[in-house]
Design a protein around this motif. Structure first.
Motif, short mmCIF file in Angstrom:
data_model
loop_
_atom_site.label_atom_id
_atom_site.label_comp_id
_atom_site.label_asym_id
_atom_site.label_seq_id
_atom_site.Cartn_x
_atom_site.Cartn_y
_atom_site.Cartn_z
N LEU A 2 -3.55 4.02 -9.27
CA LEU A 2 -3.45 5.38 -9.78
C LEU A 2 -4.61 6.21 -9.25
N PHE A 3 -4.27 7.26 -8.52
CA PHE A 3 -5.27 8.19 -8.03
C PHE A 3 -5.21 9.43 -8.90
N ILE A 13 -9.74 18.80 -2.34
CA ILE A 13 -8.74 17.83 -2.81
C ILE A 13 -8.50 16.74 -1.77
N TYR A 14 -8.40 17.11 -0.51
CA TYR A 14 -8.14 16.08 0.49
C TYR A 14 -9.31 15.09 0.57
N LEU A 15 -10.55 15.57 0.35
CA LEU A 15 -11.71 14.66 0.35
C LEU A 15 -11.68 13.74 -0.88
N GLN A 16 -11.20 14.24 -2.01
CA GLN A 16 -11.05 13.38 -3.19
C GLN A 16 -10.07 12.25 -2.88
N ILE A 17 -8.98 12.58 -2.18
CA ILE A 17 -8.00 11.57 -1.81
C ILE A 17 -8.62 10.55 -0.86
N VAL A 18 -9.34 11.04 0.15
CA VAL A 18 -10.01 10.15 1.10
C VAL A 18 -10.95 9.20 0.36
N ARG A 19 -11.78 9.75 -0.52
CA ARG A 19 -12.73 8.93 -1.28
C ARG A 19 -12.01 7.87 -2.11
N GLN A 20 -10.97 8.28 -2.80
CA GLN A 20 -10.29 7.33 -3.69
C GLN A 20 -9.60 6.22 -2.90
N ILE A 21 -9.06 6.55 -1.75
CA ILE A 21 -8.46 5.50 -0.92
C ILE A 21 -9.55 4.57 -0.39
N LYS A 22 -10.66 5.14 0.05
CA LYS A 22 -11.77 4.30 0.51
C LYS A 22 -12.28 3.39 -0.61
N PHE A 23 -12.41 3.94 -1.81
CA PHE A 23 -12.88 3.14 -2.94
C PHE A 23 -11.88 2.05 -3.27
N ALA A 24 -10.57 2.34 -3.19
CA ALA A 24 -9.55 1.33 -3.45
C ALA A 24 -9.61 0.22 -2.41
N ILE A 25 -9.89 0.57 -1.17
CA ILE A 25 -10.04 -0.44 -0.12
C ILE A 25 -11.32 -1.24 -0.35
N ALA A 26 -12.40 -0.56 -0.72
CA ALA A 26 -13.69 -1.23 -0.96
C ALA A 26 -13.58 -2.25 -2.08
N GLU A 27 -12.82 -1.92 -3.12
CA GLU A 27 -12.70 -2.86 -4.24
C GLU A 27 -11.51 -3.80 -4.08
N ARG A 28 -10.87 -3.73 -2.91
CA ARG A 28 -9.79 -4.63 -2.51
C ARG A 28 -8.51 -4.45 -3.31
N THR A 29 -8.32 -3.27 -3.86
CA THR A 29 -7.02 -2.93 -4.45
C THR A 29 -6.03 -2.73 -3.31
N LEU A 30 -6.52 -2.11 -2.24
CA LEU A 30 -5.76 -2.00 -0.99
C LEU A 30 -6.42 -2.94 0.01
N ARG A 31 -5.60 -3.79 0.62
CA ARG A 31 -6.13 -4.81 1.53
C ARG A 31 -5.66 -4.58 2.96
N ALA A 41 5.28 10.03 -1.99
CA ALA A 41 4.94 9.34 -3.24
C ALA A 41 3.54 9.72 -3.71
N LEU A 42 2.58 9.74 -2.79
CA LEU A 42 1.21 10.10 -3.16
C LEU A 42 1.13 11.55 -3.64
N SER A 43 1.81 12.46 -2.94
CA SER A 43 1.73 13.87 -3.34
C SER A 43 2.37 14.09 -4.71
N GLN A 44 3.45 13.37 -5.00
CA GLN A 44 4.07 13.49 -6.32
C GLN A 44 3.18 12.89 -7.41
N GLN A 45 2.59 11.73 -7.12
CA GLN A 45 1.72 11.08 -8.10
C GLN A 45 0.53 11.96 -8.46
N MET A 46 -0.05 12.61 -7.46
CA MET A 46 -1.26 13.41 -7.68
C MET A 46 -0.95 14.89 -7.90
N THR A 47 0.32 15.24 -7.82
CA THR A 47 0.77 16.63 -7.92
C THR A 47 -0.03 17.56 -7.00
#
Length: 137
Positions: A2-3, A13-31, A41-47
């Motif tokens: 969940l972002f 906003i685009y930098l917030q998305i970049v950061r959150q994806i990087k953080f998800a990769i760093a914590e291995r939620t995204l591998r 899907a991402l645009s709908q989730q984050m409106t």
């Protein structure tokens, strides 16, 4: 996964998305090798506007964090976890430096700032919401 986006926090906003994806990769939620959700899907989730998500993904692709697999979508690149962990520390260090500068410029002493930080850390007791539970290394 969940972002969340905060349009009022002063970060694009685009930098917030970049950061959150990087953080998800760093914590291995995204591998590495894992398919990212689609732009839609991402645009709908984050409106947010799909063009904003596209810009974030283009930035991540330019940095070598994600890549496009023809016919499949965007996937996390090999080696992205280590890169994102380093970048996560740099991002957090920069944000802390900004807050410290603001506090010292406002006339707080170093000791007062340290007391505030200690109180806040103690109040959190290590319990904060994260994108997910980190996987073991």
């Amino acid at each position: 996964m969940l972002f969340t986006i905060d349009p009022s926090n002063g970060v694009a906003i685009y930098l917030q998305i970049v950061r959150q994806i990087k953080f998800a990769i760093a914590e291995r939620t995204l591998r590495p090798g894992q398919l990212l959700p689609s732009v839609r899907a991402l645009s709908q989730q984050m409106t947010v506007n799909p063009n904003t998500v596209t810009r974030a993904l283009q930035d991540l692709q330019a940095e070598g964090i994600v890549e496009t697999l023809r016919g499949k979508g965007m996937v996390v690149c090999d080696g992205a976890t280590a890169t994102c962990r380093v970048q996560r520390k740099e991002i957090i260090a920069d944000r802390i430096a900004g807050v410290l500068t603001e506090a010292l410029s406002a006339g707080l002493s170093e000791k007062e700032v340290q007391q505030i930080v200690s109180r806040k850390l103690k109040a959190l007791e290590g319990k904060v919401d994260v994108i997910s539970s980190p996987a073991p290394d």
